[in-house]
Design a protein around this motif. Structure first.
Motif, PDB file in Angstrom:
ATOM      1  N   VAL A 231      -8.238  -3.050  -4.638  1.00  0.00           N
ATOM      2  CA  VAL A 231      -7.677  -1.775  -4.195  1.00  0.00           C
ATOM      3  C   VAL A 231      -6.524  -1.401  -5.123  1.00  0.00           C
ATOM      4  CG1 VAL A 231      -6.654  -0.496  -2.274  1.00  0.00           C
ATOM      5  CG2 VAL A 231      -8.255  -2.347  -1.806  1.00  0.00           C
ATOM      6  N   LEU A 232      -6.443  -0.114  -5.456  1.00  0.00           N
ATOM      7  CA  LEU A 232      -5.358   0.398  -6.289  1.00  0.00           C
ATOM      8  C   LEU A 232      -4.611   1.485  -5.527  1.00  0.00           C
ATOM      9  CD1 LEU A 232      -3.918   0.572  -9.077  1.00  0.00           C
ATOM     10  CD2 LEU A 232      -5.572   2.375  -9.665  1.00  0.00           C
ATOM     11  N   TYR A 233      -3.297   1.298  -5.366  1.00  0.00           N
ATOM     12  CA  TYR A 233      -2.425   2.309  -4.767  1.00  0.00           C
ATOM     13  C   TYR A 233      -1.583   2.912  -5.893  1.00  0.00           C
ATOM     14  CZ  TYR A 233      -3.528  -0.278  -0.490  1.00  0.00           C
ATOM     15  OH  TYR A 233      -4.177  -0.911   0.538  1.00  0.00           O
ATOM     16  N   SER A 234      -1.547   4.233  -5.968  1.00  0.00           N
ATOM     17  CA  SER A 234      -0.793   4.929  -7.013  1.00  0.00           C
ATOM     18  C   SER A 234       0.197   5.883  -6.354  1.00  0.00           C
ATOM     19  CB  SER A 234      -1.743   5.713  -7.929  1.00  0.00           C
ATOM     20  OG  SER A 234      -2.741   4.856  -8.485  1.00  0.00           O
ATOM     21  N   THR A 235       1.480   5.774  -6.737  1.00  0.00           N
ATOM     22  CA  THR A 235       2.525   6.520  -6.038  1.00  0.00           C
ATOM     23  C   THR A 235       3.477   7.206  -7.006  1.00  0.00           C
ATOM     24  OG1 THR A 235       2.477   4.906  -4.228  1.00  0.00           O
ATOM     25  CG2 THR A 235       4.379   6.373  -4.326  1.00  0.00           C
ATOM     26  N   LYS A 236       3.749   8.479  -6.756  1.00  0.00           N
ATOM     27  CA  LYS A 236       4.838   9.191  -7.400  1.00  0.00           C
ATOM     28  C   LYS A 236       6.006   9.213  -6.419  1.00  0.00           C
ATOM     29  CE  LYS A 236       2.305  12.207 -10.583  1.00  0.00           C
ATOM     30  NZ  LYS A 236       2.090  13.608 -11.048  1.00  0.00           N
TER      31      LYS A 236
ATOM     32  N   LYS B   1       2.013  16.357  25.426  1.00  0.00           N
ATOM     33  CA  LYS B   1       0.948  16.956  24.637  1.00  0.00           C
ATOM     34  C   LYS B   1       1.520  17.570  23.367  1.00  0.00           C
ATOM     35  CE  LYS B   1      -2.838  20.309  24.940  1.00  0.00           C
ATOM     36  NZ  LYS B   1      -3.528  21.330  25.790  1.00  0.00           N
ATOM     37  N   GLY B   2       0.863  17.283  22.261  1.00  0.00           N
ATOM     38  CA  GLY B   2       1.304  17.789  20.968  1.00  0.00           C
ATOM     39  C   GLY B   2       0.496  17.131  19.868  1.00  0.00           C
ATOM     40  N   ARG B   3       0.859  17.398  18.629  1.00  0.00           N
ATOM     41  CA  ARG B   3       0.137  16.846  17.487  1.00  0.00           C
ATOM     42  C   ARG B   3       0.837  15.574  17.015  1.00  0.00           C
ATOM     43  NH1 ARG B   3       0.078  17.112  11.848  1.00  0.00           N
ATOM     44  NH2 ARG B   3      -2.022  17.056  10.940  1.00  0.00           N
ATOM     45  N   ILE B   4       0.057  14.490  16.875  1.00  0.00           N
ATOM     46  CA  ILE B   4       0.578  13.200  16.425  1.00  0.00           C
ATOM     47  C   ILE B   4      -0.055  12.866  15.080  1.00  0.00           C
ATOM     48  CG2 ILE B   4       0.720  10.734  16.931  1.00  0.00           C
ATOM     49  CD1 ILE B   4       0.606  11.459  19.893  1.00  0.00           C
ATOM     50  N   SER B   5       0.770  12.510  14.107  1.00  0.00           N
ATOM     51  CA  SER B   5       0.277  12.171  12.774  1.00  0.00           C
ATOM     52  C   SER B   5       1.108  11.046  12.183  1.00  0.00           C
ATOM     53  CB  SER B   5       0.336  13.398  11.859  1.00  0.00           C
ATOM     54  OG  SER B   5       1.680  13.825  11.693  1.00  0.00           O
ATOM     55  N   ASP B   6       0.672  10.571  11.011  1.00  0.00           N
ATOM     56  CA  ASP B   6       1.419   9.545  10.250  1.00  0.00           C
ATOM     57  C   ASP B   6       1.766   8.333  11.116  1.00  0.00           C
ATOM     58  OD1 ASP B   6       1.886  10.972   7.586  1.00  0.00           O
ATOM     59  OD2 ASP B   6       2.677  12.438   9.016  1.00  0.00           O
ATOM     60  N   VAL B   7       0.777   7.819  11.815  1.00  0.00           N
ATOM     61  CA  VAL B   7       1.005   6.650  12.674  1.00  0.00           C
ATOM     62  C   VAL B   7       1.176   5.414  11.791  1.00  0.00           C
ATOM     63  CG1 VAL B   7       0.078   5.209  14.514  1.00  0.00           C
ATOM     64  CG2 VAL B   7      -0.354   7.683  14.513  1.00  0.00           C
TER      65      VAL B   7
ATOM     66  N   ASP C  70       7.412  10.441  -1.077  1.00  0.00           N
ATOM     67  CA  ASP C  70       6.362   9.792  -1.861  1.00  0.00           C
ATOM     68  C   ASP C  70       5.064  10.593  -1.821  1.00  0.00           C
ATOM     69  OD1 ASP C  70       8.089   7.768  -2.390  1.00  0.00           O
ATOM     70  OD2 ASP C  70       6.833   6.154  -1.617  1.00  0.00           O
ATOM     71  N   THR C  71       4.306  10.526  -2.922  1.00  0.00           N
ATOM     72  CA  THR C  71       2.945  11.038  -2.960  1.00  0.00           C
ATOM     73  C   THR C  71       2.053   9.876  -3.369  1.00  0.00           C
ATOM     74  OG1 THR C  71       3.705  13.232  -3.612  1.00  0.00           O
ATOM     75  CG2 THR C  71       1.376  12.727  -3.968  1.00  0.00           C
ATOM     76  N   CYS C  72       1.253   9.393  -2.438  1.00  0.00           N
ATOM     77  CA  CYS C  72       0.512   8.148  -2.651  1.00  0.00           C
ATOM     78  C   CYS C  72      -0.978   8.357  -2.439  1.00  0.00           C
ATOM     79  CB  CYS C  72       1.023   7.066  -1.697  1.00  0.00           C
ATOM     80  SG  CYS C  72       0.202   5.460  -1.865  1.00  0.00           S
ATOM     81  N   THR C  73      -1.788   7.727  -3.301  1.00  0.00           N
ATOM     82  CA  THR C  73      -3.244   7.743  -3.152  1.00  0.00           C
ATOM     83  C   THR C  73      -3.770   6.313  -3.184  1.00  0.00           C
ATOM     84  OG1 THR C  73      -3.586   7.968  -5.546  1.00  0.00           O
ATOM     85  CG2 THR C  73      -3.452   9.998  -4.246  1.00  0.00           C
ATOM     86  N   LYS C  74      -4.929   6.126  -2.593  1.00  0.00           N
ATOM     87  CA  LYS C  74      -5.554   4.808  -2.511  1.00  0.00           C
ATOM     88  C   LYS C  74      -6.976   4.903  -3.041  1.00  0.00           C
ATOM     89  CE  LYS C  74      -7.178   1.474   0.984  1.00  0.00           C
ATOM     90  NZ  LYS C  74      -7.197   1.170   2.441  1.00  0.00           N
ATOM     91  N   LYS C  75      -7.369   3.911  -3.852  1.00  0.00           N
ATOM     92  CA  LYS C  75      -8.727   3.865  -4.376  1.00  0.00           C
ATOM     93  C   LYS C  75      -9.269   2.451  -4.256  1.00  0.00           C
ATOM     94  CE  LYS C  75     -11.625   5.066  -8.345  1.00  0.00           C
ATOM     95  NZ  LYS C  75     -11.645   5.635  -9.729  1.00  0.00           N
ATOM     96  N   ARG C  76     -10.429   2.333  -3.624  1.00  0.00           N
ATOM     97  CA  ARG C  76     -11.073   1.027  -3.451  1.00  0.00           C
ATOM     98  C   ARG C  76     -12.240   0.909  -4.426  1.00  0.00           C
ATOM     99  NH1 ARG C  76     -10.742  -2.743   0.418  1.00  0.00           N
ATOM    100  NH2 ARG C  76      -9.487  -1.354   1.729  1.00  0.00           N
ATOM    101  N   TYR C  77     -12.376  -0.267  -5.041  1.00  0.00           N
ATOM    102  CA  TYR C  77     -13.420  -0.501  -6.033  1.00  0.00           C
ATOM    103  C   TYR C  77     -14.532  -1.376  -5.458  1.00  0.00           C
ATOM    104  CZ  TYR C  77     -10.037   1.432  -9.287  1.00  0.00           C
ATOM    105  OH  TYR C  77      -9.144   2.268  -9.919  1.00  0.00           O
ATOM    106  N   PRO C  78     -15.718  -1.330  -6.063  1.00  0.00           N
ATOM    107  CA  PRO C  78     -16.864  -2.094  -5.525  1.00  0.00           C
ATOM    108  C   PRO C  78     -16.623  -3.594  -5.421  1.00  0.00           C
ATOM    109  CG  PRO C  78     -17.619  -0.457  -7.109  1.00  0.00           C
ATOM    110  CD  PRO C  78     -16.128  -0.456  -7.187  1.00  0.00           C
TER     111      PRO C  78
ATOM    112  N   GLY D 103       0.810  -1.207   0.000  1.00  0.00           N
ATOM    113  CA  GLY D 103       0.000   0.000   0.000  1.00  0.00           C
ATOM    114  C   GLY D 103       0.843   1.256   0.000  1.00  0.00           C
ATOM    115  N   CYS D 104       0.310   2.322   0.596  1.00  0.00           N
ATOM    116  CA  CYS D 104       1.042   3.582   0.703  1.00  0.00           C
ATOM    117  C   CYS D 104       2.055   3.454   1.840  1.00  0.00           C
ATOM    118  CB  CYS D 104       0.074   4.734   0.966  1.00  0.00           C
ATOM    119  SG  CYS D 104      -1.015   5.105  -0.436  1.00  0.00           S
ATOM    120  N   LEU D 105       3.319   3.466   1.510  1.00  0.00           N
ATOM    121  CA  LEU D 105       4.354   3.302   2.528  1.00  0.00           C
ATOM    122  C   LEU D 105       4.413   4.529   3.427  1.00  0.00           C
ATOM    123  CD1 LEU D 105       7.146   1.684   0.353  1.00  0.00           C
ATOM    124  CD2 LEU D 105       5.530   0.564   1.871  1.00  0.00           C
TER     125      LEU D 105
END
Length: 407
Positions: free
Chosen positions: A176-181, A280-286, A164-172, A154-156
């Motif tokens: 799943v398609l992961y697309s990365t630059k 206390k602080g902002r946590i992201s990209d877990v 990296d610039t990664c997107t994820k798209k799920r189909y019905p 998936g998106c590393l």
């Protein structure tokens, strides 16, 4: 086997094999030539797998002999009275490396040219590569791998590939398609550009297609955009033309789940414990998995990567690693009253750049290792985002010695 039975078996075996061969239909035109070409490509692999091939040969021979009745008497009976023989199982279609290469070539834009086409078939995977040159003369190398994966990458995480610039798209249908630059060298945002897509079907087959701008992998010194867009790469891996190739990678009938790592916290717990221990602080990209968690922590003065690695039964492996070496000028080691060994270090990032790494490594008497490290950037290979890491070494030490890291 008694001697007389053995002699009878040897007398009947040649005749049985001859009768079976005579009953087979004639070979399709061109089969031998295709088999020879395929055999040359797979000769090295077959040599490495000769033991497994011998087992399969014996099993196949047993089936032939059972069908002719040779294994009657003292051998395995061909049929049991009153019991219906099982129906033969259907075989997955065979797809060669040439087939994969031809399909990949057919999916390239008609406006360009294709060269250096090759393909390969191995047990459990198919692959192909080619160079596509667009109408304007720029080229890209494309590498395709089709295999059955236990789970998609998936998106590393940004901690591993900061640019990296990664997107994820799920189909019905559940795919799943992961697309990365991305870039060929993940630590350098100015090098060769690498775009890739990862398409995972609902039943777990992965099509991984990557494209290197400017030609072959690592060829150009500076980046140009790959010829095919991410949308075009996505259309290639989602093409119905791969149906036969996907069917050839049938799922194993009996697949045992991978054994769980013992003695370390589960994925969810790794994230929750680290979050509770941070100020206390902002946590992201877990990014977490059993025994490992990475986050980006921002105390308001810049992003900072924090990572915790928990391992069990590490006493023997780390016996010589918990003391300070000559190559670690900023290092302190100690042994606590309960026998826990603690090693504290400060060092430049091993991935280049100006980032620094602070870490505290602990080893309990029962072999539990807890390593806490931080970098003054959102990724060890990324740009420096603050003068020094956010957490003091004393704070890292307290976090590493916390009892909640036990599985």
């Amino acid at each position: 086997m008694p001697a007389d039975a053995h002699d009878a078996f040897e007398r009947r075996l040649p005749a049985a094999l001859d009768d079976t061969a005579q009953a087979l239909p004639p070979l399709p035109p061109g089969l031998l030539e295709r088999a020879a070409r395929s055999g040359r490509r797979r000769r090295m692999w077959r040599a490495a797998q000769v033991g497994g091939g011998a087992v399969l040969t014996v099993a196949a021979l047993g089936g032939v002999l059972a069908g002719t009745g040779v294994l009657g008497g003292t051998g395995t009976p061909a049929a049991v009275p009153g019991r219906t023989a099982p129906a033969p199982t259907s075989l997955a279609p065979y797809v060669s490396g040439d087939d994969v290469a031809a399909t990949l070539r057919s999916l390239m834009p008609k406006s360009g040219t294709v060269s250096r086409v090759s393909g390969e078939q191995r047990p459990g995977s198919l692959s192909a590569e080619l160079v596509h040159t667009g109408a304007r003369g720029t080229s890209s190398q494309l590498d395709l791998t089709i295999s059955r994966q236990p789970q998609a990458d998936g998106c590393l995480p940004v901690e591993a590939r900061p640019y990296d610039t990664c997107t994820k798209k799920r189909y019905p249908d559940g795919s799943v398609l992961y697309s990365t630059k991305s870039f060929t060298y993940p630590n350098n945002p100015d090098g060769q550009r690498r775009w890739y897509v990862e398409y995972v079907t609902a039943d777990g087959v992965q099509l991984f297609l990557e494209e290197f701008g400017g030609g072959g992998e690592k060829e150009p010194a500076s980046g140009v955009d790959p010829v095919l867009s991410l949308d075009r790469l996505g259309a290639v891996v989602r093409s119905p033309a791969w149906r036969t190739a996907l069917a050839s990678l049938a799922a194993p009938a009996d697949t045992e789940p991978a054994p769980a790592r013992s003695g370390v916290p589960a994925t969810g717990r790794m994230g929750s414990v680290l979050t509770a221990l941070l100020p206390k602080g902002r946590i992201s990209d877990v990014n977490s998995s059993p025994g490992l968690v990475q986050v980006v922590y921002d105390d308001g003065h810049g992003k900072n990567m924090v990572e915790v690695d928990v391992q069990a039964d590490r006493n023997e492996a780390l016996a010589e690693e918990m003391s300070c070496g000559k190559d670690q000028p900023i290092c302190h080691s100690e042994v606590l009253a309960d026998g826990t060994r603690v090693k504290t270090t400060r060092s430049p990032s091993e991935k280049g750049g100006d980032a620094v790494v602070w870490q505290v490594d602990t080893l309990r008497r029962d072999g539990l290792r807890v390593l806490v490290r931080e970098v003054n950037s959102y990724a060890e290979a990324g740009p420096v985002t603050r003068p020094m890491p956010a957490l003091s070494l004393e704070r890292l030490r307290t976090m590493a010695l916390d009892r909640r890291w036990r599985g």
